[in-house]
Design a protein around this motif. Structure first.
Motif, PDB file in Angstrom:
ATOM      1  N   ALA A   1      33.517  36.817  56.691  1.00  0.00           N
ATOM      2  CA  ALA A   1      32.774  36.455  55.473  1.00  0.00           C
ATOM      3  C   ALA A   1      32.155  37.724  54.869  1.00  0.00           C
TER       4      ALA A   1
ATOM      5  N   SER B   1      31.078  37.514  64.784  1.00  0.00           N
ATOM      6  CA  SER B   1      29.966  36.717  64.278  1.00  0.00           C
ATOM      7  C   SER B   1      28.685  37.085  65.027  1.00  0.00           C
TER       8      SER B   1
ATOM      9  N   VAL C   1      33.370  43.161  55.504  1.00  0.00           N
ATOM     10  CA  VAL C   1      33.297  41.940  56.303  1.00  0.00           C
ATOM     11  C   VAL C   1      33.139  42.301  57.775  1.00  0.00           C
TER      12      VAL C   1
END
Length: 407
Positions: free
Chosen positions: A247, A69, A65
């Motif tokens: 994510a 971002s 992950v």
């Protein structure tokens, strides 16, 4: 007429012979109308000790992950690729994080300049300039004071109104205030910065340095590397997509060693302990048997099955074992020596226990020794052989030599 009668007699004789032959043929073939159909269960193999079934899982499975971002710039691996720890997997666009670094560095430069200036103190030229300002303020105050004195004398003689005197008094107060301010600025510059003002500037520099470190960490985190050596089992990332912090982008598995996750009944769990060596047989891998070592025995049972989870680790250097394969775990020992058979195959007669096996379509009765009988399974220590086909729920009609149809 005589010839016709002769041929008629011959036909009757032939028909009679045919009926006799057919009758003999039917009587010589056994009838299957009364042969019972029985349900059977085959013993695949004879093993000693406790045997439980489990599934192969990866020794390690990690979801990769991102910490930050950003838009995905490139993906360096495909599914199934082998990677080493530290290999670059995914790269995110880093321009925004570079801008943050530049802004933080500029802010730090400004704060450090202010701190140096404060520590250096006021320069001589500035002190001279402030001293000149004080002198000018003193002169202005003296002029205002003299002017007020004259106006006060005129007011006392009745030659000046009250309003004109008050205006002169206001000018004097302004001059006095200007003088006080000039002297205060001069004294402050001469004494230099206070300890608190320097500490505040140093704290500001520290805060901006922390901001720079955060920006650099964000920039570094745009390059996502493999946390372990293993194989890319799943990939969820493609260039141009937006990656969200936290994510999963990929799943890495370590398969040079694997685990077997099995459940052990309550009655046998105490035979397992960390370090116990067991045999692991995997039918889908050619029936091979591996040596495994118990690494975990749960102290808490599964509330749904009342069995205890157990994990066994074994080597898989050739990669023949894959996650999801079914494995049989055998624990060698004398306490439960024997083979597991369905309890429904055991018949008790006259204090003895028997099974019925089917060979072809013929039933054979055999006495067996049972060490443990449970609701669904029994442990048989003698009387059965590998590949025996046992009759399930045998009826009283069965006996040695009975003919049946195995289902």
């Amino acid at each position: 007429m005589h010839k016709t009668a002769k041929w008629r007699a011959l036909g009757v004789a032939i028909a009679a012979a045919s009926l006799i032959t057919a009758a003999c043929s039917e009587s010589s073939s056994p009838s299957t109308e009364n042969v019972p159909v029985v349900k059977t269960w085959k013993i695949a193999s004879i093993q000693t000790g406790l045997t439980v079934t489990g599934k192969i899982t990866a020794a390690e499975e990690i979801q990769v992950v991102p910490k930050v971002s950003g838009r995905i710039a490139s993906v360096a691996v495909q599914e199934g690729a082998a990677v080493n720890q530290g290999d670059v997997l995914v790269t995110l666009e880093a321009s925004d994080y570079q801008d943050q670094i530049n802004q933080a560095e500029a802010a730090i430069a400004g704060a450090q300049a202010r701190l140096r200036e404060a520590k250096a103190g006021t320069r001589t030229q500035q002190l001279e300039q402030l001293a000149g300002t004080v002198e000018q303020a003193e002169a202005s105050y003296q002029v205002a004071q003299n002017n007020y004195n004259r106006m006060k004398a005129l007011f006392d003689s009745g030659a000046l109104s009250q309003a004109e005197l008050e205006r002169t008094q206001l000018e004097l107060e302004k001059a006095r205030t200007g003088l006080n301010q000039a002297r205060a600025q001069y004294d402050l510059a001469k004494e230099g910065p206070t300890a608190d003002s320097v500490a505040a500037l140093e704290a500001e520099v520290s805060r901006l340095n922390a901001t720079l470190d955060m920006a650099k960490n964000g920039y570094a985190n745009t390059v996502i590397t493999a946390p372990i050596s293993g194989v890319v089992a799943k990939r969820n990332a493609d260039p141009g997509e937006l990656a969200a912090a936290g994510a999963p982008l990929m799943v890495l598995v370590k398969m040079d060693q694997v685990k077997v996750e099995a459940s052990v009944p309550e009655g046998q769990i105490n035979q397992f302990s960390p370090g116990t060596v067991v045999d692991v047989r995997v039918a889908s891998a050619g029936g091979r048997t591996w040596k495994g070592e118990v690494e975990f025995v749960s102290p808490v049972s599964d509330p749904n099955t009342s069995s205890f989870p157990v994990k066994i680790r074994l080597d898989n250097e050739d990669g023949s074992l894959r996650a999801g394969m079914v494995a049989e775990v055998s624990l060698q020992g004398d306490a439960n020596e024997g083979v597991k058979v369905p309890s429904a195959a055991i018949v008790t007669k006259d204090g003895k226990q028997y099974i019925y096996t089917v060979d072809g379509n013929v039933v054979h009765e055999a006495e067996v020794s049972v060490s443990q009988m449970e609701s669904d399974w029994a442990t048989v220590t003698a009387g059965v052989s590998e590949n025996d086909q046992l009759v399930i729920n045998p009826t009283d009609q069965l006996s040695e030599g009975s003919r049946v149809i195995a289902n």
